[in-house]
Design a protein around this motif. Sequence first.
Motif, PDB file in Angstrom:
ATOM      1  N   ALA A  34       0.828  -1.206   0.000  1.00  0.00           N
ATOM      2  CA  ALA A  34       0.000   0.000   0.000  1.00  0.00           C
ATOM      3  C   ALA A  34       0.863   1.256   0.000  1.00  0.00           C
ATOM      4  O   ALA A  34       0.539   2.254  -0.660  1.00  0.00           O
ATOM      5  CB  ALA A  34      -0.933  -0.009   1.203  1.00  0.00           C
ATOM      6  N   VAL A  35       1.969   1.236   0.746  1.00  0.00           N
ATOM      7  CA  VAL A  35       2.884   2.382   0.757  1.00  0.00           C
ATOM      8  C   VAL A  35       3.498   2.589  -0.624  1.00  0.00           C
ATOM      9  O   VAL A  35       3.768   3.722  -1.038  1.00  0.00           O
ATOM     10  CB  VAL A  35       3.976   2.190   1.824  1.00  0.00           C
ATOM     11  N   ALA A  36       3.692   1.494  -1.347  1.00  0.00           N
ATOM     12  CA  ALA A  36       4.284   1.562  -2.686  1.00  0.00           C
ATOM     13  C   ALA A  36       3.256   1.759  -3.793  1.00  0.00           C
ATOM     14  O   ALA A  36       3.608   1.744  -4.973  1.00  0.00           O
ATOM     15  CB  ALA A  36       5.071   0.283  -2.957  1.00  0.00           C
ATOM     16  N   ALA A  37       2.000   1.960  -3.430  1.00  0.00           N
ATOM     17  CA  ALA A  37       0.933   2.076  -4.427  1.00  0.00           C
ATOM     18  C   ALA A  37       1.236   3.160  -5.465  1.00  0.00           C
ATOM     19  O   ALA A  37       1.611   4.284  -5.105  1.00  0.00           O
ATOM     20  CB  ALA A  37      -0.394   2.375  -3.740  1.00  0.00           C
ATOM     21  N   PRO A  38       1.096   2.869  -6.748  1.00  0.00           N
ATOM     22  CA  PRO A  38       1.389   3.855  -7.793  1.00  0.00           C
ATOM     23  C   PRO A  38       0.421   5.024  -7.811  1.00  0.00           C
ATOM     24  O   PRO A  38       0.693   6.039  -8.458  1.00  0.00           O
ATOM     25  CB  PRO A  38       1.284   3.022  -9.080  1.00  0.00           C
ATOM     26  N   GLY A  61      -0.946  -1.909  14.404  1.00  0.00           N
ATOM     27  CA  GLY A  61      -1.599  -3.209  14.220  1.00  0.00           C
ATOM     28  C   GLY A  61      -2.594  -3.254  13.083  1.00  0.00           C
ATOM     29  O   GLY A  61      -3.520  -4.081  13.079  1.00  0.00           O
ATOM     30  N   ILE A  62      -2.402  -2.393  12.086  1.00  0.00           N
ATOM     31  CA  ILE A  62      -3.335  -2.340  10.966  1.00  0.00           C
ATOM     32  C   ILE A  62      -3.184  -3.578  10.086  1.00  0.00           C
ATOM     33  O   ILE A  62      -2.083  -3.958   9.700  1.00  0.00           O
ATOM     34  CB  ILE A  62      -3.086  -1.073  10.121  1.00  0.00           C
ATOM     35  N   GLY A  65      -8.995  -6.178   6.297  1.00  0.00           N
ATOM     36  CA  GLY A  65     -10.128  -6.892   6.892  1.00  0.00           C
ATOM     37  C   GLY A  65     -10.696  -6.186   8.107  1.00  0.00           C
ATOM     38  O   GLY A  65     -11.818  -6.466   8.525  1.00  0.00           O
ATOM     39  N   GLN A  66      -9.938  -5.269   8.680  1.00  0.00           N
ATOM     40  CA  GLN A  66     -10.435  -4.490   9.814  1.00  0.00           C
ATOM     41  C   GLN A  66     -11.437  -3.431   9.350  1.00  0.00           C
ATOM     42  O   GLN A  66     -11.505  -3.073   8.170  1.00  0.00           O
ATOM     43  CB  GLN A  66      -9.283  -3.783  10.527  1.00  0.00           C
ATOM     44  N   THR A  67     -12.183  -2.922  10.311  1.00  0.00           N
ATOM     45  CA  THR A  67     -12.956  -1.694  10.120  1.00  0.00           C
ATOM     46  C   THR A  67     -12.158  -0.580  10.773  1.00  0.00           C
ATOM     47  O   THR A  67     -11.880  -0.625  11.967  1.00  0.00           O
ATOM     48  CB  THR A  67     -14.346  -1.792  10.761  1.00  0.00           C
ATOM     49  N   VAL A  68     -11.748   0.409   9.965  1.00  0.00           N
ATOM     50  CA  VAL A  68     -10.838   1.458  10.418  1.00  0.00           C
ATOM     51  C   VAL A  68     -11.446   2.828  10.158  1.00  0.00           C
ATOM     52  O   VAL A  68     -12.059   3.067   9.116  1.00  0.00           O
ATOM     53  CB  VAL A  68      -9.477   1.349   9.692  1.00  0.00           C
ATOM     54  N   VAL A  69     -11.273   3.726  11.115  1.00  0.00           N
ATOM     55  CA  VAL A  69     -11.638   5.137  10.945  1.00  0.00           C
ATOM     56  C   VAL A  69     -10.357   5.947  10.929  1.00  0.00           C
ATOM     57  O   VAL A  69      -9.519   5.823  11.823  1.00  0.00           O
ATOM     58  CB  VAL A  69     -12.549   5.626  12.083  1.00  0.00           C
ATOM     59  N   GLU A  70     -10.208   6.780   9.899  1.00  0.00           N
ATOM     60  CA  GLU A  70      -9.168   7.796   9.911  1.00  0.00           C
ATOM     61  C   GLU A  70      -9.837   9.117  10.251  1.00  0.00           C
ATOM     62  O   GLU A  70     -10.634   9.628   9.466  1.00  0.00           O
ATOM     63  CB  GLU A  70      -8.446   7.901   8.574  1.00  0.00           C
ATOM     64  N   TYR A  71      -9.535   9.620  11.431  1.00  0.00           N
ATOM     65  CA  TYR A  71     -10.143  10.872  11.868  1.00  0.00           C
ATOM     66  C   TYR A  71      -9.388  12.061  11.277  1.00  0.00           C
ATOM     67  O   TYR A  71      -8.165  12.149  11.392  1.00  0.00           O
ATOM     68  CB  TYR A  71     -10.138  10.974  13.396  1.00  0.00           C
ATOM     69  N   SER A  72     -10.116  12.942  10.639  1.00  0.00           N
ATOM     70  CA  SER A  72      -9.591  14.189  10.079  1.00  0.00           C
ATOM     71  C   SER A  72      -8.403  13.946   9.139  1.00  0.00           C
ATOM     72  O   SER A  72      -7.276  14.361   9.412  1.00  0.00           O
ATOM     73  CB  SER A  72      -9.193  15.149  11.204  1.00  0.00           C
ATOM     74  N   GLY A  75      -5.713  16.608   3.921  1.00  0.00           N
ATOM     75  CA  GLY A  75      -5.450  16.469   2.496  1.00  0.00           C
ATOM     76  C   GLY A  75      -5.385  15.036   2.010  1.00  0.00           C
ATOM     77  O   GLY A  75      -5.233  14.785   0.818  1.00  0.00           O
ATOM     78  N   GLY A  76      -5.455  14.081   2.927  1.00  0.00           N
ATOM     79  CA  GLY A  76      -5.491  12.676   2.541  1.00  0.00           C
ATOM     80  C   GLY A  76      -4.130  12.013   2.412  1.00  0.00           C
ATOM     81  O   GLY A  76      -3.988  11.022   1.693  1.00  0.00           O
ATOM     82  N   TRP A  77      -3.126  12.530   3.135  1.00  0.00           N
ATOM     83  CA  TRP A  77      -1.784  11.937   3.034  1.00  0.00           C
ATOM     84  C   TRP A  77      -1.824  10.449   3.386  1.00  0.00           C
ATOM     85  O   TRP A  77      -1.359   9.606   2.612  1.00  0.00           O
ATOM     86  CB  TRP A  77      -0.798  12.673   3.945  1.00  0.00           C
ATOM     87  N   TYR A  78      -2.368  10.118   4.526  1.00  0.00           N
ATOM     88  CA  TYR A  78      -2.449   8.710   4.917  1.00  0.00           C
ATOM     89  C   TYR A  78      -3.561   7.976   4.187  1.00  0.00           C
ATOM     90  O   TYR A  78      -3.482   6.761   3.963  1.00  0.00           O
ATOM     91  CB  TYR A  78      -2.623   8.578   6.434  1.00  0.00           C
ATOM     92  N   THR A  79      -4.594   8.680   3.762  1.00  0.00           N
ATOM     93  CA  THR A  79      -5.687   8.044   3.035  1.00  0.00           C
ATOM     94  C   THR A  79      -5.187   7.434   1.736  1.00  0.00           C
ATOM     95  O   THR A  79      -5.712   6.413   1.278  1.00  0.00           O
ATOM     96  CB  THR A  79      -6.810   9.053   2.735  1.00  0.00           C
ATOM     97  N   GLU A  80      -4.177   8.047   1.120  1.00  0.00           N
ATOM     98  CA  GLU A  80      -3.615   7.506  -0.112  1.00  0.00           C
ATOM     99  C   GLU A  80      -3.006   6.119   0.113  1.00  0.00           C
ATOM    100  O   GLU A  80      -2.885   5.337  -0.834  1.00  0.00           O
ATOM    101  CB  GLU A  80      -2.540   8.449  -0.663  1.00  0.00           C
ATOM    102  N   ILE A  81      -2.636   5.813   1.335  1.00  0.00           N
ATOM    103  CA  ILE A  81      -2.095   4.497   1.675  1.00  0.00           C
ATOM    104  C   ILE A  81      -3.204   3.573   2.171  1.00  0.00           C
ATOM    105  O   ILE A  81      -3.277   2.396   1.800  1.00  0.00           O
ATOM    106  CB  ILE A  81      -1.006   4.632   2.753  1.00  0.00           C
ATOM    107  N   LEU A  82      -4.082   4.102   2.999  1.00  0.00           N
ATOM    108  CA  LEU A  82      -5.126   3.280   3.610  1.00  0.00           C
ATOM    109  C   LEU A  82      -6.175   2.825   2.599  1.00  0.00           C
ATOM    110  O   LEU A  82      -6.699   1.712   2.701  1.00  0.00           O
ATOM    111  CB  LEU A  82      -5.801   4.053   4.743  1.00  0.00           C
ATOM    112  N   ALA A  83      -6.489   3.663   1.619  1.00  0.00           N
ATOM    113  CA  ALA A  83      -7.531   3.312   0.641  1.00  0.00           C
ATOM    114  C   ALA A  83      -7.170   2.040  -0.132  1.00  0.00           C
ATOM    115  O   ALA A  83      -7.992   1.103  -0.208  1.00  0.00           O
ATOM    116  CB  ALA A  83      -7.797   4.478  -0.295  1.00  0.00           C
TER     117      ALA A  83
END
Length: 263
Positions: A34-38, A61-62, A65-72, A75-83
């Motif tokens: 996910a970190v290496a996602a193009p 511990g991510i 298969g989990q249910t995860v909330v990213e709060y706030s 700009g989506g820096w971590y969302t680009e990895i989590l998505a």
Amino acid sequence: MRLPFASIALGAAIALAAPLASLRAETPAAITAAVAAPTRTAANKQRDIYRHPAETLAFFGITPGQTVVEYSPGGGWYTEILAPLFRDKGLLYAAQAPGKSYDALTAKFAADPATYGKVKLVAWPAEGLIPDGSVDTLLTFRNIHNMVMNGTGEASFKRFFAMLKPGGVLGIEDHRLPEGRDSALEKTSGYLKRSTIISLARQAGFVLEAESEINANPRDSADWPNGVWTLPPTYQLGDVDRAKYAAIGESDRMTLRFRKPKR
């Protein structure tokens, strides 16, 4: 016998490298992928050297298969990895207060449905939108200082606690203010004391389970003219001493893992 400086330095480097190598070896392959996602933006990838996303997510511990909330997500820096991490398995909520960041995330997600089509963007505080007791892990990166500055900390931590399942994890990363500094700086500098975050979490019912120095930066003295925003990536002073602040790098940050008790 006195060892040459080069030998001492080499020994220190090996000692430091060993635990890092071990930590990286324990990072799940799904996180590494996910970190290496193009689909990640080049500008965001350049900040990996400061933000250590693979190690940080592994520490929290991510797993898919989990249910995860990213709060706030901002700009989506971590969302680009989590998505991409949760695209095929699990559920990811992006919980953002209405406003410019919410609108920007809406546009970002709509522009790339293949990556973000399964992310559920919800308006914080998301009451009725994220069921209580349904979340495995709630993540928030560099946001608690905003709560302290605007007085919403206590209420937000209560929502975090309510959303998480018994045994669920609250993962926090934020800019660190040395404990001996004047607490008034927490209202203006963007830095927070470790004890302040722990107090907020414990008041809500959380237990501190572990903490990591993954995101530590000993070059950051946390006493800059415009607070944490003096440092990269913001550079609030513009070109004034820019090279100096670039050499320091991004802020010194604490990385704390809390757990909601099972009973």
